[in-house]
Design a protein around this motif. Structure first.
Motif, short mmCIF file in Angstrom:
data_model
loop_
_atom_site.label_atom_id
_atom_site.label_comp_id
_atom_site.label_asym_id
_atom_site.label_seq_id
_atom_site.Cartn_x
_atom_site.Cartn_y
_atom_site.Cartn_z
N UNK A 93 13.20 -13.77 -1.27
CA UNK A 93 13.91 -13.06 -2.47
C UNK A 93 13.13 -11.51 -2.50
N UNK A 94 12.63 -11.23 -1.31
CA UNK A 94 11.86 -9.87 -1.34
C UNK A 94 13.22 -8.76 -0.78
N UNK A 95 13.17 -7.84 -1.64
CA UNK A 95 14.55 -6.68 -1.50
C UNK A 95 13.76 -5.75 -0.35
N UNK A 96 14.84 -5.95 0.70
CA UNK A 96 14.42 -4.88 1.65
C UNK A 96 14.48 -3.51 1.33
N UNK A 97 15.46 -3.31 0.57
CA UNK A 97 15.48 -1.64 0.17
C UNK A 97 14.31 -1.24 -0.55
N UNK A 98 13.38 -2.13 -1.13
CA UNK A 98 12.15 -1.48 -1.94
C UNK A 98 11.33 -1.71 -0.71
N UNK A 99 11.00 -2.60 0.14
CA UNK A 99 10.07 -2.39 1.07
C UNK A 99 10.27 -1.32 2.07
N UNK A 100 11.57 -0.91 2.43
CA UNK A 100 12.07 0.11 3.27
C UNK A 100 11.88 1.39 2.63
N UNK A 101 11.62 1.61 1.42
CA UNK A 101 11.79 2.83 0.67
C UNK A 101 10.87 3.96 1.27
N UNK A 102 11.17 4.88 0.73
CA UNK A 102 10.41 6.18 1.01
C UNK A 102 9.06 6.55 0.09
N UNK A 103 8.85 5.69 -0.84
CA UNK A 103 7.94 5.80 -1.83
C UNK A 103 6.79 5.30 -1.24
N UNK A 104 5.50 5.85 -1.60
CA UNK A 104 4.21 5.54 -1.26
C UNK A 104 3.85 4.03 -1.61
N UNK A 105 3.30 3.28 -0.98
CA UNK A 105 3.17 1.82 -1.34
C UNK A 105 1.87 1.78 -2.20
N UNK A 106 1.95 0.75 -3.14
CA UNK A 106 0.93 0.45 -4.03
C UNK A 106 0.48 -0.95 -3.80
N UNK A 107 -0.82 -1.13 -4.41
CA UNK A 107 -1.38 -2.42 -4.30
C UNK A 107 -0.29 -3.55 -5.11
N UNK A 108 0.14 -2.76 -6.02
CA UNK A 108 1.09 -4.02 -6.91
C UNK A 108 2.07 -4.31 -6.22
N UNK A 109 2.83 -3.40 -5.23
CA UNK A 109 3.85 -3.74 -4.46
C UNK A 109 3.44 -5.03 -3.45
N UNK A 110 2.36 -4.91 -2.65
CA UNK A 110 1.70 -5.71 -1.72
C UNK A 110 1.44 -7.03 -2.38
N UNK A 111 0.99 -7.01 -3.66
CA UNK A 111 0.64 -8.16 -4.36
C UNK A 111 2.00 -8.96 -4.59
N UNK A 112 2.91 -8.23 -5.04
CA UNK A 112 4.32 -8.86 -5.26
C UNK A 112 4.79 -9.37 -4.25
N UNK A 113 4.76 -8.91 -3.00
CA UNK A 113 5.29 -9.47 -2.01
C UNK A 113 4.35 -10.47 -1.39
N UNK A 114 3.27 -10.54 -1.38
CA UNK A 114 2.69 -11.60 -0.73
C UNK A 114 2.71 -12.96 -1.73
N UNK A 115 2.96 -12.67 -3.01
CA UNK A 115 3.12 -13.86 -4.03
C UNK A 115 4.34 -14.40 -3.81
N UNK A 116 5.33 -14.02 -2.98
CA UNK A 116 6.42 -14.60 -2.73
C UNK A 116 6.48 -15.61 -1.85
N UNK A 117 5.62 -15.59 -0.82
CA UNK A 117 5.38 -16.77 0.24
C UNK A 117 4.10 -17.24 0.71
#
Length: 143
Positions: free
Chosen positions: A84-108
């Motif tokens: 349930x990780x949205x690829x649009x968010x991961x493949x965005x043009x925004x600078x990455x953030x710690x919170x984003x990384x944390x969200x992704x790894x908590x999914x799996x």
């Protein structure tokens, strides 16, 4: 479970324990982290794939990069959708953030995995050192 399989599992666990004692923890902190937290090869590969993309996003506009490298997302999108990780968010043009990384790894990853320690172990082992340092440096502590 059959007695022979149980004995083989006990032997394997003991052998892993011995190998961990023989390998200097300071030389391979990320690998030790994976072993200590029962992270599978599939999960480890997903961490790597996410960090590759976050690293690209940290250096350039991802959509421009992807035009020249369309295979960057092949196979990964299907895995992301399983968690349930949205690829649009991961493949965005925004600078990455710690919170984003944390969200992704908590999914799996198992809930006991600490994303800060995971990033620190990567940085100490000089794996994904730049993106790990960037994410840690941009960590905002919530009170």
């Amino acid at each position: 479970m059959n007695q022979q399989i149980e004995e083989e599992l006990k032997l394997l666990k003991f052998q892993i324990k011995l190998l961990k004692m023989a390998v200097p923890n300071d030389d391979y902190p990320y690998f030790m982290y994976l072993l200590d937290h029962d992270i599978t090869e599939k999960q480890s590969n997903l961490i790597k794939d996410i960090l590759v993309i976050l690293n690209i996003r940290n250096k350039t506009v991802f959509s421009e990069y992807k035009k020249g490298q369309p295979e960057i997302a092949e196979g990964l999108i299907e895995e992301l959708n399983k968690f349930h990780i949205n690829e649009q968010q991961l493949f965005s043009d925004e600078k990455p953030s710690y919170e984003e990384f944390e969200y992704y790894i908590k999914q799996f990853l198992p809930s006991h995995v600490n994303p800060i320690y995971l990033l620190q172990s990567l940085e100490k082992q000089s794996l994904f050192k730049n993106i790990a340092k960037y994410l840690l440096d941009n960590l905002t502590f919530k009170e």
